[in-house]
Scaffold this active site. Sequence first.
Site, PDB file in Angstrom:
ATOM      1  N   HIS A   1     -11.312  -1.852  10.866  1.00 51.62           N
ATOM      2  CA  HIS A   1     -10.218  -2.746  10.480  1.00 51.62           C
ATOM      3  C   HIS A   1     -10.121  -3.846  11.544  1.00 51.62           C
ATOM      4  O   HIS A   1      -9.209  -3.857  12.358  1.00 51.62           O
ATOM      5  CB  HIS A   1      -8.933  -1.916  10.407  1.00 51.62           C
ATOM      6  CG  HIS A   1      -7.764  -2.636   9.813  1.00 51.62           C
ATOM      7  ND1 HIS A   1      -6.466  -2.302  10.115  1.00 51.62           N
ATOM      8  CD2 HIS A   1      -7.677  -3.656   8.921  1.00 51.62           C
ATOM      9  CE1 HIS A   1      -5.638  -3.075   9.449  1.00 51.62           C
ATOM     10  NE2 HIS A   1      -6.353  -3.901   8.715  1.00 51.62           N
TER      11      HIS A   1
ATOM     12  N   ARG B   1       1.819  -4.627  18.302  1.00 48.59           N
ATOM     13  CA  ARG B   1       3.118  -5.166  18.707  1.00 48.59           C
ATOM     14  C   ARG B   1       3.788  -4.197  19.677  1.00 48.59           C
ATOM     15  O   ARG B   1       4.286  -3.154  19.263  1.00 48.59           O
ATOM     16  CB  ARG B   1       4.013  -5.371  17.472  1.00 48.59           C
ATOM     17  CG  ARG B   1       3.559  -6.478  16.548  1.00 48.59           C
ATOM     18  CD  ARG B   1       4.466  -6.578  15.325  1.00 48.59           C
ATOM     19  NE  ARG B   1       4.110  -7.715  14.489  1.00 48.59           N
ATOM     20  CZ  ARG B   1       4.643  -8.936  14.579  1.00 48.59           C
ATOM     21  NH1 ARG B   1       5.578  -9.155  15.485  1.00 48.59           N
ATOM     22  NH2 ARG B   1       4.249  -9.899  13.794  1.00 48.59           N
TER      23      ARG B   1
ATOM     24  N   ASP C   1     -10.218  -9.414   8.633  1.00 44.13           N
ATOM     25  CA  ASP C   1      -9.644  -8.095   8.341  1.00 44.13           C
ATOM     26  C   ASP C   1     -10.613  -6.932   8.489  1.00 44.13           C
ATOM     27  O   ASP C   1     -10.215  -5.863   8.928  1.00 44.13           O
ATOM     28  CB  ASP C   1      -9.077  -8.092   6.921  1.00 44.13           C
ATOM     29  CG  ASP C   1      -8.157  -6.905   6.656  1.00 44.13           C
ATOM     30  OD1 ASP C   1      -7.319  -6.594   7.524  1.00 44.13           O
ATOM     31  OD2 ASP C   1      -8.271  -6.291   5.584  1.00 44.13           O
TER      32      ASP C   1
ATOM     33  N   CYS D   1      -0.144  -7.928  12.143  1.00 40.80           N
ATOM     34  CA  CYS D   1       0.026  -8.069  13.589  1.00 40.80           C
ATOM     35  C   CYS D   1      -0.780  -9.239  14.157  1.00 40.80           C
ATOM     36  O   CYS D   1      -1.053  -9.290  15.348  1.00 40.80           O
ATOM     37  CB  CYS D   1      -0.364  -6.777  14.310  1.00 40.80           C
ATOM     38  SG  CYS D   1       0.871  -5.467  14.188  1.00 40.80           S
ATOM     39  N   GLY D   2      -1.182 -10.168  13.299  1.00 41.35           N
ATOM     40  CA  GLY D   2      -1.766 -11.397  13.816  1.00 41.35           C
ATOM     41  C   GLY D   2      -3.270 -11.519  13.749  1.00 41.35           C
ATOM     42  O   GLY D   2      -3.836 -12.399  14.415  1.00 41.35           O
TER      43      GLY D   2
ATOM     44  N   ARG E   1       1.560 -12.178  -0.369  1.00 43.01           N
ATOM     45  CA  ARG E   1       0.174 -12.430   0.022  1.00 43.01           C
ATOM     46  C   ARG E   1      -0.387 -13.717  -0.567  1.00 43.01           C
ATOM     47  O   ARG E   1       0.075 -14.209  -1.589  1.00 43.01           O
ATOM     48  CB  ARG E   1      -0.709 -11.268  -0.474  1.00 43.01           C
ATOM     49  CG  ARG E   1      -0.353  -9.908   0.118  1.00 43.01           C
ATOM     50  CD  ARG E   1      -0.901  -9.750   1.503  1.00 43.01           C
ATOM     51  NE  ARG E   1      -0.490  -8.510   2.143  1.00 43.01           N
ATOM     52  CZ  ARG E   1      -1.174  -7.924   3.129  1.00 43.01           C
ATOM     53  NH1 ARG E   1      -2.294  -8.471   3.565  1.00 43.01           N
ATOM     54  NH2 ARG E   1      -0.720  -6.816   3.681  1.00 43.01           N
TER      55      ARG E   1
ATOM     56  N   GLY F   1      -2.234 -20.564  19.448  1.00 38.26           N
ATOM     57  CA  GLY F   1      -3.343 -21.266  20.086  1.00 38.26           C
ATOM     58  C   GLY F   1      -3.469 -20.995  21.564  1.00 38.26           C
ATOM     59  O   GLY F   1      -4.559 -21.120  22.148  1.00 38.26           O
ATOM     60  N   GLU F   2      -2.356 -20.601  22.195  1.00 35.26           N
ATOM     61  CA  GLU F   2      -2.398 -20.303  23.631  1.00 35.26           C
ATOM     62  C   GLU F   2      -3.179 -19.019  23.915  1.00 35.26           C
ATOM     63  O   GLU F   2      -3.572 -18.764  25.056  1.00 35.26           O
ATOM     64  CB  GLU F   2      -0.975 -20.179  24.199  1.00 35.26           C
ATOM     65  CG  GLU F   2      -0.075 -21.384  23.960  1.00 35.26           C
ATOM     66  CD  GLU F   2      -0.542 -22.663  24.650  1.00 35.26           C
ATOM     67  OE1 GLU F   2      -1.614 -22.648  25.289  1.00 35.26           O
ATOM     68  OE2 GLU F   2       0.163 -23.685  24.528  1.00 35.26           O
TER      69      GLU F   2
ATOM     70  N   TYR G   1      -1.021  -3.611  -7.158  1.00 31.48           N
ATOM     71  CA  TYR G   1      -0.941  -4.327  -5.880  1.00 31.48           C
ATOM     72  C   TYR G   1      -2.279  -4.293  -5.138  1.00 31.48           C
ATOM     73  O   TYR G   1      -3.002  -3.285  -5.170  1.00 31.48           O
ATOM     74  CB  TYR G   1       0.153  -3.725  -4.987  1.00 31.48           C
ATOM     75  CG  TYR G   1       0.037  -4.212  -3.557  1.00 31.48           C
ATOM     76  CD1 TYR G   1       0.493  -5.485  -3.204  1.00 31.48           C
ATOM     77  CD2 TYR G   1      -0.592  -3.451  -2.588  1.00 31.48           C
ATOM     78  CE1 TYR G   1       0.328  -5.957  -1.918  1.00 31.48           C
ATOM     79  CE2 TYR G   1      -0.757  -3.916  -1.302  1.00 31.48           C
ATOM     80  CZ  TYR G   1      -0.293  -5.165  -0.967  1.00 31.48           C
ATOM     81  OH  TYR G   1      -0.471  -5.635   0.303  1.00 31.48           O
TER      82      TYR G   1
ATOM     83  N   ASN H   1       5.873  -8.588   2.442  1.00 30.07           N
ATOM     84  CA  ASN H   1       4.440  -8.297   2.315  1.00 30.07           C
ATOM     85  C   ASN H   1       3.778  -9.175   1.252  1.00 30.07           C
ATOM     86  O   ASN H   1       2.733  -8.828   0.715  1.00 30.07           O
ATOM     87  CB  ASN H   1       4.218  -6.815   1.976  1.00 30.07           C
ATOM     88  CG  ASN H   1       2.768  -6.404   2.156  1.00 30.07           C
ATOM     89  OD1 ASN H   1       2.110  -6.780   3.120  1.00 30.07           O
ATOM     90  ND2 ASN H   1       2.246  -5.632   1.210  1.00 30.07           N
TER      91      ASN H   1
ATOM     92  N   LYS I   1      -9.519  -1.980   1.203  1.00 28.84           N
ATOM     93  CA  LYS I   1      -9.314  -0.848   2.108  1.00 28.84           C
ATOM     94  C   LYS I   1     -10.054   0.408   1.636  1.00 28.84           C
ATOM     95  O   LYS I   1     -10.585   1.162   2.446  1.00 28.84           O
ATOM     96  CB  LYS I   1      -7.819  -0.534   2.248  1.00 28.84           C
ATOM     97  CG  LYS I   1      -6.943  -1.718   2.620  1.00 28.84           C
ATOM     98  CD  LYS I   1      -7.297  -2.352   3.947  1.00 28.84           C
ATOM     99  CE  LYS I   1      -6.233  -3.357   4.371  1.00 28.84           C
ATOM    100  NZ  LYS I   1      -6.580  -4.096   5.590  1.00 28.84           N
TER     101      LYS I   1
ATOM    102  N   ARG J   1       0.843  -1.192   0.000  1.00 29.01           N
ATOM    103  CA  ARG J   1       0.000   0.000   0.000  1.00 29.01           C
ATOM    104  C   ARG J   1       0.879   1.243   0.000  1.00 29.01           C
ATOM    105  O   ARG J   1       1.948   1.264   0.610  1.00 29.01           O
ATOM    106  CB  ARG J   1      -0.891   0.016   1.253  1.00 29.01           C
ATOM    107  CG  ARG J   1      -2.096  -0.887   1.180  1.00 29.01           C
ATOM    108  CD  ARG J   1      -2.991  -0.693   2.397  1.00 29.01           C
ATOM    109  NE  ARG J   1      -2.427  -1.257   3.608  1.00 29.01           N
ATOM    110  CZ  ARG J   1      -1.869  -0.553   4.573  1.00 29.01           C
ATOM    111  NH1 ARG J   1      -1.788   0.759   4.493  1.00 29.01           N
ATOM    112  NH2 ARG J   1      -1.378  -1.145   5.645  1.00 29.01           N
TER     113      ARG J   1
ATOM    114  N   SER K   1      -2.157  -4.020  10.321  1.00 27.28           N
ATOM    115  CA  SER K   1      -1.826  -5.051   9.340  1.00 27.28           C
ATOM    116  C   SER K   1      -0.556  -5.786   9.745  1.00 27.28           C
ATOM    117  O   SER K   1       0.392  -5.176  10.251  1.00 27.28           O
ATOM    118  CB  SER K   1      -1.635  -4.424   7.955  1.00 27.28           C
ATOM    119  OG  SER K   1      -2.852  -3.877   7.491  1.00 27.28           O
TER     120      SER K   1
ATOM    121  N   THR L   1      -5.148 -12.557  11.196  1.00 28.59           N
ATOM    122  CA  THR L   1      -5.528 -13.824  10.568  1.00 28.59           C
ATOM    123  C   THR L   1      -5.245 -14.997  11.494  1.00 28.59           C
ATOM    124  O   THR L   1      -6.048 -15.930  11.603  1.00 28.59           O
ATOM    125  CB  THR L   1      -4.791 -13.988   9.225  1.00 28.59           C
ATOM    126  OG1 THR L   1      -5.106 -12.881   8.376  1.00 28.59           O
ATOM    127  CG2 THR L   1      -5.204 -15.274   8.526  1.00 28.59           C
TER     128      THR L   1
END
Length: 649
Positions: free
Chosen positions: A286, A459, A333, A310-311, A428, A557-558, A257, A426, A266, A108, A308, A313
């Site tokens: 988002h 993060r 998303d 940062c986990g 995909r 999973g934790e 892209y 990045n 977006k 992006r 984006s 999915t």
Amino acid sequence: MPTLVDQYKPLSAAIGSPKLKTVPKAIYDHLRGFPVINGEVTQLSAKVREFVEQSAKLCQPEKIHIVDGSEQESNSLLTMLQSQGTIQALPKYDNCWLARTNPADVARVESKTFICTEKREQTIPTPKEGVSGALGNWIAPDAYEQAIQARFPGCMNGRTMYVVPFSMGPIGSPLSKIGIEITDSAYVVNSMRIMTRMGDEVLEKLSDNSDFVKCLHSVGTPANGKISMPSWPCDPERTIILHKPATNEIVSYGSGYGGNSLLGKKCLALRIGSTIAQHEGWLAEHMLILGITNPNGDKKYIAAAFPSACGKTNLAMMNPTLPGYKVECVGDDIAWMKFDSKGQLRAINPENGFFGVAPGTSSATNPNAMNTIYKNTLFTNVASTSDGGVFWEGMENELAPGVHITDWLGQPWRLGQSKTPAAHPNSRFCAPANQCPIIDPAWEDNEGVPISAILFGGRRPEGVPLVYEANSWSHGVFIGSAMRSESTAAAEHKGKTIMNDPFAMRPFFGYNFGDYMKHWLSMEQRAATAGGSVPKIFHVNWFRKNEQGKFLWPGFGENSRVLDWILRRVDGEECYQQTPIGRVPTPGAINMDGLAQRVDEKQLFSVSKKFWLKEVEEIKQYYDAQLPLDLPQQIGKELQELRSRVEEM
């Protein structure tokens, strides 16, 4: 100055009034001189036809293809893209393909993305004098038109113009919105087929001549006419992404892209979507949406906003480690959320597929994603393998012996020897959502799923606990506004710096962030008026590290252990202790039974006065610099109260 739409209105005069819904097919062997090679123009409502005519007159394509969304059409376009060298087949999998982009077109382009309004303050807050605004980019109406006229005339010479009708959300849902994307990229057409509900059924919904979001896209042609990479035409020097909320119009030039060219994502789902949501009284966010069922069979839905890469999915497709828990994915998303007549917040995932970051995704970290992507998937900028498969960082343990790797630039790559990444950071995968083995049964429910909790997170290597709960709705809105996170490869930022990313929406606000916060604050009264209540708000941080730089929490999973605590708090269980920043779990409240690694619970939930005094000051500096005139009073009050509580520690 006339808008893009107004400027070309006379086009339809020669072939009949735009009030007509259909005209005899014979008139349309050519559409204003442009051959129609697929579809019938009689399918198009007057408003759609007018938009197509305007765009064709401007862009001057060789021919027009009205997209029907069929499998036959998709296969034909994929074959064409393969013959052009844009994609290559991945015979190891079922109907999977790999695209390699021009290396100048990989993410992006936030710095080239603009919102057009009459007044600057409608788009972005007025920053402190001498400070550069960081909450979006404004473009004046005159400059908007000039940007279009400098790029689009004749930009589709020699190319096919594709007319892509698409629905964001289930077709016919009261929460859905319809768009028409005009593009000269068959890669975009195939990606939109995965990411949206697309084709003839959408055109049928528009047969009543209703409005839609106008999306015009071209990969562009450089000013000198020389395309450096014929298999991936683009014009990176002049790329621009434009949005005009007043007319629900999106214009994108120069990039093929995903986030720049798949205009339902977006651009519509968040930037234009958020402005529509403000006007209509709902939220376009988002956020992932997941359903989680506890061992007693009690199911709740959670929405979560992370920047984006940062986990999102991984959380949306989590395999819980806690026995008896089940997670099902509604979306990874985007969430569109609206209070129903009883005051219950309900959410849909407006997308139809996953456009996920590949590196770091593996059978160990996200087996459900891996089980989703090995059929009917379009990969972009990942590495390929000699046995007809794909590879990226994180898949090292899944390589068969003797397999050779070709990196995303088409060069030989050796595990443990090559100095550059095999896949672009990045890179995909674009895969249909209904292939996910844990897709939620209600993921296409027209009314949406009921949301019980909202999570914010990013993060944060130090200082921020694993999880804490907001004291109130306004405190939760403040937490969202103060979100900060390490930058990632999803945009053009370099290095791991801590960036302000309020609501994980910083690149996606469609209007003034101060007004956006006021809109969020207003939701509490909106819920109460309907006889309901707002969800609880939490902040999570899977990424806190110790002094040696090791993660304190195993994640993946934790994280079900954290969701378990959140669900218990939603149910009113008194399993928290008050801290200056919010409510953290009481010692032992997070179920640690069976954890493979020892966790330093005390450090994981510690709240340092020194760290948080610094955090408060940096948040204040951010507000003072970016929102000196636009910060809602309630948010300023929440910051002051946080400072007071921290000072009293």
